[in-house]
Structures are given as C-alpha cells and as structure tokens.
Design a protein around this motif. Sequence first.
Motif, PDB file in Angstrom:
ATOM      1  N   GLU A  20      47.684  29.842  44.512  1.00 32.61           N
ATOM      2  CA  GLU A  20      48.268  30.451  43.331  1.00 32.61           C
ATOM      3  C   GLU A  20      48.126  31.968  43.392  1.00 32.61           C
ATOM      4  OE1 GLU A  20      48.065  29.432  38.633  1.00 32.61           O
ATOM      5  OE2 GLU A  20      47.228  28.145  40.125  1.00 32.61           O
TER       6      GLU A  20
ATOM      7  N   ARG B 266      47.929  35.269  40.894  1.00 34.43           N
ATOM      8  CA  ARG B 266      47.863  35.579  39.470  1.00 34.43           C
ATOM      9  C   ARG B 266      48.672  36.827  39.161  1.00 34.43           C
ATOM     10  NH1 ARG B 266      43.020  34.279  42.031  1.00 34.43           N
ATOM     11  NH2 ARG B 266      42.834  35.907  43.559  1.00 34.43           N
TER      12      ARG B 266
ATOM     13  N   ASN C 126      45.983  45.989  33.553  1.00 38.21           N
ATOM     14  CA  ASN C 126      46.003  44.873  32.608  1.00 38.21           C
ATOM     15  C   ASN C 126      47.332  44.758  31.874  1.00 38.21           C
ATOM     16  OD1 ASN C 126      43.327  43.949  33.098  1.00 38.21           O
ATOM     17  ND2 ASN C 126      42.602  45.772  32.044  1.00 38.21           N
TER      18      ASN C 126
ATOM     19  N   THR D 139      52.058  39.897  35.375  1.00 37.41           N
ATOM     20  CA  THR D 139      52.206  38.460  35.613  1.00 37.41           C
ATOM     21  C   THR D 139      53.567  37.962  35.141  1.00 37.41           C
ATOM     22  OG1 THR D 139      50.984  38.116  33.571  1.00 37.41           O
ATOM     23  CG2 THR D 139      49.759  37.857  35.607  1.00 37.41           C
TER      24      THR D 139
ATOM     25  N   TYR E 139      55.509  31.381  33.968  1.00 30.14           N
ATOM     26  CA  TYR E 139      54.445  31.122  34.916  1.00 30.14           C
ATOM     27  C   TYR E 139      53.505  30.130  34.257  1.00 30.14           C
ATOM     28  CZ  TYR E 139      50.472  32.279  38.015  1.00 30.14           C
ATOM     29  OH  TYR E 139      49.424  32.232  38.895  1.00 30.14           O
TER      30      TYR E 139
ATOM     31  N   ARG F 208      50.334  28.219  34.679  1.00 28.85           N
ATOM     32  CA  ARG F 208      49.170  28.295  35.596  1.00 28.85           C
ATOM     33  C   ARG F 208      48.824  26.937  36.190  1.00 28.85           C
ATOM     34  NH1 ARG F 208      47.905  34.025  34.924  1.00 28.85           N
ATOM     35  NH2 ARG F 208      49.427  34.349  33.291  1.00 28.85           N
TER      36      ARG F 208
ATOM     37  N   ASP G 143      32.898  29.253  52.569  1.00 31.80           N
ATOM     38  CA  ASP G 143      34.205  29.369  51.939  1.00 31.80           C
ATOM     39  C   ASP G 143      34.598  30.847  51.956  1.00 31.80           C
ATOM     40  OD1 ASP G 143      32.620  30.415  49.999  1.00 31.80           O
ATOM     41  OD2 ASP G 143      33.250  29.058  48.408  1.00 31.80           O
TER      42      ASP G 143
ATOM     43  N   PRO H  22      34.872  33.602  49.892  1.00 29.46           N
ATOM     44  CA  PRO H  22      33.997  34.711  49.484  1.00 29.46           C
ATOM     45  C   PRO H  22      32.742  34.789  50.352  1.00 29.46           C
ATOM     46  CG  PRO H  22      34.651  33.402  47.588  1.00 29.46           C
ATOM     47  CD  PRO H  22      35.084  32.646  48.794  1.00 29.46           C
TER      48      PRO H  22
ATOM     49  N   VAL I 233      40.328  35.177  37.141  1.00 31.28           N
ATOM     50  CA  VAL I 233      41.415  34.709  37.984  1.00 31.28           C
ATOM     51  C   VAL I 233      42.709  34.552  37.199  1.00 31.28           C
ATOM     52  CG1 VAL I 233      42.233  32.719  39.287  1.00 31.28           C
ATOM     53  CG2 VAL I 233      39.953  33.622  39.701  1.00 31.28           C
ATOM     54  N   TYR I 234      42.606  34.001  36.002  1.00 31.27           N
ATOM     55  CA  TYR I 234      43.824  33.717  35.250  1.00 31.27           C
ATOM     56  C   TYR I 234      44.222  34.849  34.323  1.00 31.27           C
ATOM     57  CZ  TYR I 234      43.630  29.143  37.225  1.00 31.27           C
ATOM     58  OH  TYR I 234      43.621  28.124  38.118  1.00 31.27           O
ATOM     59  N   GLU I 235      43.334  35.851  34.193  1.00 33.22           N
ATOM     60  CA  GLU I 235      43.621  36.995  33.338  1.00 33.22           C
ATOM     61  C   GLU I 235      43.957  36.543  31.921  1.00 33.22           C
ATOM     62  OE1 GLU I 235      44.405  40.350  34.950  1.00 33.22           O
ATOM     63  OE2 GLU I 235      43.874  39.677  36.962  1.00 33.22           O
TER      64      GLU I 235
ATOM     65  N   GLN J 247      36.993  30.427  43.925  1.00 36.95           N
ATOM     66  CA  GLN J 247      37.341  31.809  43.632  1.00 36.95           C
ATOM     67  C   GLN J 247      36.238  32.550  42.906  1.00 36.95           C
ATOM     68  OE1 GLN J 247      41.233  30.797  41.817  1.00 36.95           O
ATOM     69  NE2 GLN J 247      42.061  31.725  43.652  1.00 36.95           N
TER      70      GLN J 247
END
Lengths: 529, 329
Positions: A42, A44, A182, A187, A200, A202, A403, A405, B91-93, B291
């Motif tokens: 995904e 964002r 922001n 998005t 969108y 999610r 993973d 990170p 992540v999703y803001e 994440q």
Amino acid sequence: MKKQLIGLGVACLTATAALAPAVASAQEVKKGGTAIVHMISEQRILNPALRASTGVYNISGKIVEPLIDKSYDGYVPVLATEWSGSNDGLTITVKLRENIRWHDGEDFTCEDVSYTAIEMWKKLLNYSSALQANLESVDCPDPHTAVFNYSKPMPIDLFVAAMPDLGHPMPKHLYEGTDILNNPYNTAPVGTGPFKFVEYERGQYVMAEKNEDYWREGYPYLDRIVWRFIKDKSAAAAALEAGEVHESGFIGVSMADVVRLSEDDRFDVGTQGYENNVAHSTVEFNHRNPILADVKVRQAMYHGLDIDYAIDTIMRGFAAPGRGPVPQAGGANYTDDVTTYPYDVELAKEMLDEAGYPVKDDGFRFKLRHRPAPWGEYTQLWGEYFAQAMREIDIDVEILTNDAPGFLNGVYRDHDFDTANGWHQFRSDPAVSTTVWLRSGQAEGTPWTNQFGWKSEEMDQMIDDAASELDPETRAEMYHAIQRKAMEEVPVIFAIEHPFISVTSKKLMNHHNTPRWNSSSWYDLWLDE
Amino acid sequence: MKPTIPPMLIYALRRLLQAIPVIILIMVGTFLLLKLTPGDTVDALVGDMGGADAAFIARLRAEYGLDQPVWVQLWRYMVKLATFDLGQSFVYEQPVATVLLDRLGTTLLLMATSLSLAFSIGITLGAFAARRAYSLTDNLISTLGLIFYATPSFFLSLMMMLLFSVKLGWLPVGGIKTIAGFYTGWDHVLDVARHLVMPTAALSLIYLSFYLRLMRSSVMQVADQDFVRTARAKGAGETRLMVHHIMRNALLPAVTLFGLQFSTLLGGSVVVETIFTLPGLGQLAYQSVIQRDMNTLMGIIFLCSIIVILVNFLTDLLYARLDSRIELS
C-alpha cells in the motif's frame, strides 16, 4: 523452456531502443471499461513531488503528469514542450504547454512549477533534494516559461533524465500556505493527467476515473482504473487467473507462478516496460571488518559466485550479469569493457590463501554475519545462494533474518553486519542514485547510500567531476572510468542486473509500450472486453 | 429502607475496577517490548520509499517524536491514553480510532459468523458422534474433524480459492466488496456476503474441529454419570435426557473455549484476512508490526484487551446461567 525465457530476458535487456512498442494491431480501439491492477504493498502518500518511489508513480503517474517522460525513442514532452540549457550550465529554460488545466479547473502555469521545484523538489523530495541542491530559484518571465537558476553547472542531460521521476509539478493554489507534509491532497492528488482521483479505501484499493477535459484529444480510452492491494502473492495469482485483476507488475506473484502463467495463453509475461526500472542484486561488504577491507578477499569472493547459475535458478533467466554500478539501460554511460570475475572455486581459494586467510582447524577460513534484505522471494534466495557459495570456498556464513525496518536499521544505521544483500534500483542517470553507493561522506544512517565504510578519495573526486561535467561524451567516459574502478576494487558486488516482470492479461491493449510503463500515464491503454 | 444494589451490578463494577491496572500493565509492557524491536516506523517508511536523505529522515523522526528518550515517549503516550486519545497512525495518516473502527466491523462480522457456525455445528456433530461412539458415523465425523484440524488455514484458504474462484468462478477471490460495482441497499449486503463466504468457511472449518472433539468427549463423560442414569430410570425420554441433562452439563467446556477463542479474535484471522484481502483488524495488526506503526499497534492491543476482559465477563455470566452451582462473587 528455460532457454526460451533466458532469451526473452536478455533480449528485453539489450534491445531497449530497438524494441518496437507493443503496437495495437489493426483492431479497432474500444473505449470504456475499468482496468484493475494488482499492487503488493500500500502507498499512503500519493504525491510524487514528495515521495520518489515506483510504488507511488504506479498510482499517481495516471493522475499527476511530469514535465518530461521517457519513451522507447527517447525523452518526450509532457507538460514541458521544449527545454534548453545555457552554455555555462547555470540556467535551464523550460517551455510549458499552454491551455492545461488542473483537475479542479485552475490553469497550470509556471507559478506551479516554480513553487513545486523550490518547496518540494529541492526541500522535501527524496533523491531530488540532492539533485537540486544547487537550484537557487525558478523564474517565470511569462506564465509558460520556467527558468531554473543553478549556483553550480547542472548538465542538461542529467536534468532531463531526472524529470520523468523527479519532475512532477503540483498545484500551487492547493499547497501554498499549508503544512505541505500534512496537506490532505497528498493522499487525494490533483493533477493534470488523463485520470482523476476518486477515492482511496485503505487496505483495499485506490480508484481513478477518466478526465473528460484531458489535453490529449480523444484520450484516455479507459473509464476507470482501480489499484487493488493484495498482499499474498498466491492470492494475487489466483485473482489474475480468475480474471479479477488485469495486471500484476514488479514481480507481484511468486517466481513459480511467473513461470506457470507464462505458459498460459491468456497472459503476456515479460520484462518489457521496465527498461527504466532496472535493479542490481547486490552483495554489500562492511569495510570496517579488516578482512573485507582487503580487496583481494572481495575479488576472491566474487570469483566464488556462480552468477549464471543464480540467474538461471533464482531469476528464471529474466536477468543478466552485472558490470558495475551502471546497468545496460544506462545507455551511453554504460560500458562492458571492465574487469570481470568468472566463476572459479579453485582460483578463489588460492586468492584467499594468498591474502593470508588459510583454512583453519574448524574447516573454515573466517566467519561472516550476513543480512539478506527482505525485499521478496528472490532477494532471500540470492542471500541463501550467497551463503552456500561462500561455504564452497570455506567461508562460514551465518544468515541473520530481519523484516524491513530491522534490516535497514542493522545495515545502514547500526552497521551491525559483515555482508548484506539486497537490490539497488538504477534511476536513469548514474548521478541520480548510483554514485551515492560509492561516494564516501554520506550522512550516517541513510539507507541505500555508502554506509559500508568504503572510502576512496580518487573515487570521490571522479564522482564529483562527472556530476558537473556538461559535455555528454566526456561525461559518458567519466562514468565508464567509474564503472571500471568499481569493478577493480569491488566495494560492492553489483552481481546481477534485472528488470522487473509483469503478468498482464491479453485483454489489455497497448500495455508496456514505454520503458517505465507502470509509472507512466496510461492515456492510450484500452481494454478488449 | 436502604436502596439495594443488585449483586450483578456490584460484580460488574468490581470486575471493571480490577481491569484498569491490568490494562495499564499490558499497555506499558507492550510499549516497552515494541521498543526493543530493531528499527522504527521511519525505517519502514523510508524502506517503502526506496531511500531518502539524512535530513528528510531526521525531520520525520522529530515529527513523530521518535527522537525523544523512550520513557518520554511512554509518558506522552500514557497521558494521551488516559483521555482515550489513541493518537495518530503514522502509516495511514489518520487518527488511530478512525482506522480501528473502520476495521473492527469486518473482523467482528467474520469472527462472530465463523465462531457461531463452528460452535453450533461443532457441538451438534460432537454430541451426535458421542451418542454413536465408535460407530461408522462417529469415525467419519471424527476423521473429518481431524483433517480440518490438521490443515493450515492458509492452505485451506488457497485451495478453496483455487476451486471456487479460479476453476468454478462462483465466488470472488478476495476483498470485502466488488470494487467499481457501486452496489447499494440489499445488493450491497448480498455482495459483501458473497465476499465473506470463503473466509468464513475457512475459519469456521478450522475452529469446528475443536468444538467437535471437545463436545464428543464431554458428552461421553457426562452420559456415564449417576444423575443421567437416575433420570433415565425415572423414565426420561432420550431427547429430554440429551438436551436437558447431558448437553447442559457437557456445554460448559465448550463455552469456556468459545470465550477463549473469541479473545483470540486477532490472531486467528490474520492469515485468512491477509489471503482474502479483508480489511480487518488481523491484517491491520500484522501490517502495523511490519511497518512499526506503534500508535496503531498499541491501539489494537488496547481494543483487544478491552474485548478480552468483556468476553471473560460475559463467559462468567453464562457459566452461572448454565450451572446454578456457580455463584457470581
């Protein structure tokens, strides 16, 4: 079968410009319909002026247009119509297309370009902030002319090569005076492209619909595009087979399914359309380890890798051996006139003996802690192959699995590794992202840069000189020299170069007809249903 | 006359008060545990983007407050939590509460349907098998139960997908609704139901075997006890015997399991939600770990601990109802 695939892979790699785009046959174009595309992860933020990533372009490329795009015939005008650089390299003048409107009805002008270049490309966009570091201002002598002023020479070739990825203007009137990072339009992007953003959802999908007011007369053909997020690769393959998804790009299904679906006549499977998205499968050394700081050891390890075997088995033939930091897609900047390291176990062992690392009582010369990047199936397999191949030349390799990170942190921030493997994507011009792997003095903790502790003053100088050289021919020679030096000293092994692979339903017409197709605008894509 | 508080209410209030320190402990514990994992959300973000420069990374870290010492971060989080503010998802803001509520419905629907199906079919089959213990029917039911029990959920899901979507084309591969279908009203309900058939079947088939095995042994055990024999001697019919005397007592362990499994709401559905791309809490939890979306993950854990406490409470009530010897105190 395998041979045939190898042929396909190599043909696609070598014949970039020669390959004719998939031309629609005499068949009549059908208008309308919804193209459904598989996305494995995904995104964002969908603002390409804030996030330079193919995952972002995959969606935003249909909505937001760049100044210049790349076709199989070279760079083509999109929002820019012509461009030229001054002799001293300090100014670049770009003419902008007239009568273009944003999706909200406002006019597109030089003000938008100027605002985006200074506030986003220079300050906030990854890769671009390094590229545009010397950008001082963008003047607007008239609404459709943008003049980029630099404090140090900017080669026009480099500028143009960067624009398809790092040159998306955004509407100034929606961003000015807001908190850019922001801003809600990040998005729900507003652009000038053939498709308008709709919604969108999610974890589910992104939807865009036809822009009735698009500047290319008679386009786009499709009514709608939907990007579906399907994390599980097997489920994605099932969705393709059930006809619920029309395309899966960037190796979104497992390699076994790639091979299986390539035998299914409902699908086109191949690497065409990724010539501009070539990546290297790499082996990275931590030069802080005195053993690996020895060039002889690195060369010996290179000899210990059977690259052809790895290409055949892991990449199923869709790849070619690497020749240093610039891939074949680098065009004039690429050369294959470099030192190579053919697979030779005996030679590798001899070289390690000479370097002063004989086999000890436990049967090994030394031990390495290896971190494979978790970027999907083939990266993990390549890491496992590396460990096995090293055991053949009596080097013990312990694999540490993480993973994403954990991997980025372990390699690029904590430097807690001896060797690592991952992939590194080439972005059109060596100056954009390739040289950051070889130049010392990269800020601590920055992923995909030289965090390996390798330092060569000579290389640093060569990189700096090439980045500001204006003459294309001299510039190409300078990059050949960098490639040769990188192959001699092997600071990083750029072992395999490979484009990505798409599985596409044959119902899609005009697909993969540009070298960065998944990132492009799809204005001419249509659906035969 | 003193107003009398019903004992039920006192019981409920006491349970509620006991729950508060438990939740605080869970939250602090998970926060610290999560901080021990290598890498943070900025690493994950930058990884997704394919790289960024150092200034960009430092700015993001400061923006998310990740440049502060761990105890400062913990204090800030707990203070916010005290006002039921779950913070913003990196992540999703979006606010975490919004993200969670979006997903909760899907997971509750999926879990409630699969568990009820598994529970009702499981106990019926189990009781049936027990009454005909060691017969062919029993063997057949028990073997089937064993097979579903042993099948990994991802395998079962993929096989169903292969059969019903790819080969037969009856059911959609995944998702919660037909995208660009634009259904409304009953068409929408029907569409969602069609999308939930396979995931529900996959989940309930796996759970079903638990209830089946448990009920079978439980019924066999109870059927041997003196009070059943007495009832039979007093002339109770087979049906009354089964429903009134045996089932009611044999149900207790199954109810315990039901309560326990409802609490594993998340864990149970991660795989199925991921394979069928259902936007539920299980998938969200998995993605949040990958994440390093701390706020979302903590929010999920907070929500789940509340659900667990609530379900435990309800199970206890049900217990008292089923067996009058058990008192709420």
